[in-house]
Design a protein around this motif. Structure first.
Motif, mmCIF file in Angstrom:
data_model
loop_
_atom_site.group_PDB
_atom_site.id
_atom_site.type_symbol
_atom_site.label_atom_id
_atom_site.label_comp_id
_atom_site.label_asym_id
_atom_site.label_seq_id
_atom_site.Cartn_x
_atom_site.Cartn_y
_atom_site.Cartn_z
ATOM 1 N N UNK A 137 48.588 47.148 38.159
ATOM 2 C CA UNK A 137 48.175 45.910 38.829
ATOM 3 C C UNK A 137 47.230 45.109 37.936
ATOM 4 N N UNK A 138 46.338 45.801 37.236
ATOM 5 C CA UNK A 138 45.420 45.088 36.350
ATOM 6 C C UNK A 138 46.134 44.535 35.123
ATOM 7 N N UNK A 139 47.200 45.214 34.707
ATOM 8 C CA UNK A 139 47.996 44.687 33.603
ATOM 9 C C UNK A 139 48.612 43.344 33.994
ATOM 10 N N UNK A 140 49.151 43.295 35.202
ATOM 11 C CA UNK A 140 49.718 42.027 35.675
ATOM 12 C C UNK A 140 48.624 40.978 35.859
ATOM 13 N N UNK A 141 47.445 41.413 36.317
ATOM 14 C CA UNK A 141 46.332 40.477 36.490
ATOM 15 C C UNK A 141 45.890 39.899 35.153
ATOM 16 N N UNK A 142 45.806 40.757 34.119
ATOM 17 C CA UNK A 142 45.394 40.267 32.799
ATOM 18 C C UNK A 142 46.418 39.277 32.255
ATOM 19 N N UNK A 143 47.703 39.550 32.507
ATOM 20 C CA UNK A 143 48.738 38.593 32.081
ATOM 21 C C UNK A 143 48.543 37.250 32.789
ATOM 22 N N UNK A 144 48.228 37.301 34.080
ATOM 23 C CA UNK A 144 47.998 36.055 34.822
ATOM 24 C C UNK A 144 46.767 35.329 34.291
ATOM 25 N N UNK A 145 45.716 36.086 33.992
ATOM 26 C CA UNK A 145 44.504 35.477 33.444
ATOM 27 C C UNK A 145 44.781 34.853 32.083
ATOM 28 N N UNK A 146 45.555 35.563 31.241
ATOM 29 C CA UNK A 146 45.902 35.003 29.936
ATOM 30 C C UNK A 146 46.725 33.723 30.081
ATOM 31 N N UNK A 147 47.572 33.675 31.079
ATOM 32 C CA UNK A 147 48.340 32.450 31.324
ATOM 33 C C UNK A 147 47.409 31.282 31.640
ATOM 34 N N UNK A 148 46.366 31.570 32.448
ATOM 35 C CA UNK A 148 45.402 30.524 32.796
ATOM 36 C C UNK A 148 44.657 30.025 31.570
ATOM 37 N N UNK A 176 37.731 32.031 22.406
ATOM 38 C CA UNK A 176 37.021 33.296 22.652
ATOM 39 C C UNK A 176 37.549 33.958 23.912
ATOM 40 N N UNK A 177 37.756 33.210 24.974
ATOM 41 C CA UNK A 177 38.276 33.763 26.225
ATOM 42 C C UNK A 177 39.697 34.287 26.051
ATOM 43 N N UNK A 178 40.507 33.581 25.229
ATOM 44 C CA UNK A 178 41.870 34.063 24.964
ATOM 45 C C UNK A 178 41.819 35.395 24.227
ATOM 46 N N UNK A 179 40.934 35.500 23.240
ATOM 47 C CA UNK A 179 40.816 36.760 22.493
ATOM 48 C C UNK A 179 40.321 37.889 23.397
ATOM 49 N N UNK A 180 39.358 37.554 24.266
ATOM 50 C CA UNK A 180 38.880 38.580 25.201
ATOM 51 C C UNK A 180 39.999 39.054 26.114
ATOM 52 N N UNK A 181 40.826 38.105 26.556
ATOM 53 C CA UNK A 181 41.960 38.475 27.405
ATOM 54 C C UNK A 181 42.950 39.370 26.674
ATOM 55 N N UNK A 182 43.206 39.086 25.401
ATOM 56 C CA UNK A 182 44.128 39.926 24.629
ATOM 57 C C UNK A 182 43.569 41.328 24.406
ATOM 58 N N UNK A 207 43.916 43.165 27.596
ATOM 59 C CA UNK A 207 45.315 43.549 27.802
ATOM 60 C C UNK A 207 45.660 44.789 26.993
ATOM 61 N N UNK A 208 45.171 44.856 25.753
ATOM 62 C CA UNK A 208 45.429 46.035 24.914
ATOM 63 C C UNK A 208 44.816 47.291 25.537
ATOM 64 N N UNK A 231 35.389 34.294 37.214
ATOM 65 C CA UNK A 231 35.111 34.743 38.581
ATOM 66 C C UNK A 231 36.409 35.068 39.316
ATOM 67 N N UNK A 232 37.433 34.274 39.091
ATOM 68 C CA UNK A 232 38.739 34.535 39.717
ATOM 69 C C UNK A 232 39.292 35.878 39.250
ATOM 70 N N UNK A 233 39.201 36.108 37.936
ATOM 71 C CA UNK A 233 39.690 37.375 37.383
ATOM 72 C C UNK A 233 38.905 38.563 37.949
ATOM 73 N N UNK A 234 37.592 38.417 38.021
ATOM 74 C CA UNK A 234 36.759 39.504 38.523
ATOM 75 C C UNK A 234 37.025 39.762 40.008
ATOM 76 N N UNK A 235 37.257 38.718 40.780
ATOM 77 C CA UNK A 235 37.520 38.882 42.210
ATOM 78 C C UNK A 235 38.808 39.657 42.440
ATOM 79 N N UNK A 236 39.849 39.330 41.688
ATOM 80 C CA UNK A 236 41.110 40.066 41.850
ATOM 81 C C UNK A 236 40.997 41.491 41.319
ATOM 82 N N UNK A 237 40.232 41.660 40.249
ATOM 83 C CA UNK A 237 40.030 43.015 39.730
ATOM 84 C C UNK A 237 39.278 43.867 40.746
#
Length: 478
Positions: free
Chosen positions: A197-208, A235-241, A244-245, A447-453
């Protein structure tokens, strides 16, 4: 013919294809783990062993039949005299109806005459030394014996009770191992579901953030955004990647752990039944429990209760050493040479029957103190049983509070999702309209990412708390 052969090959391969491509439920994982666990297999063997010991104890009620045999070689023969002997002759007296030795009598007394301390016979016969010599160079002996216990002080009855309780104890301990394995399976299963579920969430966050990065890049070309804005989004894109790893690696390792627990190759690929669900179903349990029912269901209490009974019976075994013991025996034996009818160098056969009684009289208090020590062991087990009940009561209350807390946290995360979605929507629209800055959008996305996590963690925590509560209540089904 070739079509039939192809059909058979496909049918044989169907289970493997289903496993590799289909979905696997939590119950399937539990069954696989139980069937492939080495400790459970060892427990089953111990149950089988306890069954054999129970049958062995039951055999003590029946007579034991044995055969014993032996052979001895002696260097010398046995002779009753050093040389030939003259012996008085025995004659029949019709007046008395008895056999009398022919002896010389003293006329004055009418008693047998004695010379140099020896009775003087009137008639004698020569008995050669060979006639009173026995050949015992080779001695053979054998016997078939049967011993039937009649009263052993209650020892046999106590041993039968001990082995019955021991068999039940082996089953109870194995059930405890099964519950532990199931709990391990559930933890690994929900860990995979959580990371998926978090893998899918990280993909959604990276899309944002990637969409925002694209918008900022366009705005940078138009001169309405700065290079610093672009770097902040990068920086946020790199953090998301990076996240994801980490999630992908954790998911791969969690799948390997689940495969190992289930007894499957660690590289086996499959989809779990719950990993594609948006929400995991659950029902809130009642918060009150009947502790007596809990004690009756817990295998640990059952094991300690059986252990207490075993030690009670062990005390009876010790007590049996202080009581009389009675047994009957019978034997059919053979000897060569034998003396049943003179001395003959051939087998002679016969039987014997009898009884044996053992009565302890005085052991300087040794048996009494041994019995008291056995009673003390039984009391220790009772103390352990009461202590276990107290700890289980505390364990149940802790699990119940944690379970209620998990549900409250889940309800809070659901309300946070609504706020996070609305905050993200407002920030995105406001940034496009120019009334909000980039930092506010990035903060809203974080905050959106943290709430879903947090919501995912809360759902998984409910499942883990639920299975743990089932375990401590003794309600785990398998």
């Amino acid at each position: 013919m070739r079509k039939l052969l192809l059909y058979v090959m496909l049918m044989m391969a169907a289970p493997a294809l289903t496993w590799a491509q289909g979905t696997v439920s939590l119950d399937s994982c539990r069954r696989m783990a139980i069937n492939n666990n080495r400790e459970i297999e060892e427990g089953n063997i111990k149950i089988e062993q306890a069954g054999y010991q129970r049958k062995e104890a039951a055999a003590a009620y029946l007579p034991s039949i044995d055969f014993m045999g032996g052979y001895i070689y002696n260097q010398h023969k046995v002779s009753l005299k050093k040389e030939d002997q003259y012996l008085p002759i025995k004659t029949y007296n019709p007046e008395t109806g008895k056999y009398d030795f022919s002896l010389v009598t003293d006329p004055s007394t009418g008693m047998p005459a004695v010379v140099d301390g020896s009775i003087v016979p009137s008639m004698v016969a020569l008995l050669p030394k060979s006639a009173i010599t026995a050949d015992i160079h080779n001695i053979f002996a054998g016997a078939v014996t049967a011993v039937q216990p009649i009263y052993m002080g209650g020892k046999i009855r106590a041993m039968n009770a001990i082995t019955r309780y021991a068999e039940d104890l082996a089953k109870s301990m194995n059930d405890t191992k099964i519950e532990d394995v199931i709990y391990s399976v559930d933890q690994a299963y929900w860990q995979v579901v959580s990371l998926r579920a978090k893998e899918k969430l990280v993909h959604s966050y990276l899309t944002l953030v990637k969409q925002l990065d694209s918008d900022v890049e366009k705005m940078l070309k138009q001169g309405v955004a700065t290079q610093a804005n672009k770097l902040s989004v990068d920086v946020k894109v790199n953090e998301g990647n990076v996240n994801l790893t980490k999630v992908e690696n954790g998911l791969a390792l969690s799948r390997m752990l689940l495969n190992q627990i289930c007894g499957q190759p660690i590289d086996r690929k499959y989809t779990l039944e719950d990993e594609n669900k948006d929400d995991i179903e659950g029902t809130l349990r009642p918060s009150s429990f009947n502790m007596d029912s809990v004690y009756n269901r817990r295998h640990e209490i059952e094991s300690l209760t059986l252990a207490t009974k075993i030690y009670d019976e062990k005390a009876k075994v010790v007590k049996s050493e202080m009581l009389p013991q009675v047994a009957a025996f019978a034997a059919y034996h053979a000897m060569n040479p034998n003396a049943y009818n003179g001395f003959e160098n051939k087998f002679g056969f016969g039987f014997s029957v009898g009884a044996m009684v053992k009565v302890p009289l005085w052991h300087w208090g040794g048996l009494t103190n041994k019995y008291k020590a056995a009673l003390a062991d039984a009391r220790i087990k009772r103390v352990e049983l009461e202590d276990a009940k107290e700890k289980i009561s505390l364990q149940v209350n802790q699990a119940a509070y944690r379970y209620q807390e998990a549900w409250k946290t889940y309800e809070k995360t659901k309300s946070n999702l609504v706020s996070a979605n609305e905050n993200l929507r407002c920030a995105t629209v406001g940034y496009k309209e120019g009334v909000m800055n980039l930092d506010e959008v990035l903060a809203a996305q974080t905050a959106w990412f943290q709430a879903y996590s947090d919501n995912i963690d809360a759902q998984i925590d409910i499942q883990l708390c639920d299975v743990y509560l089932s375990k401590v209540l003794g309600e785990m089904r398998y």
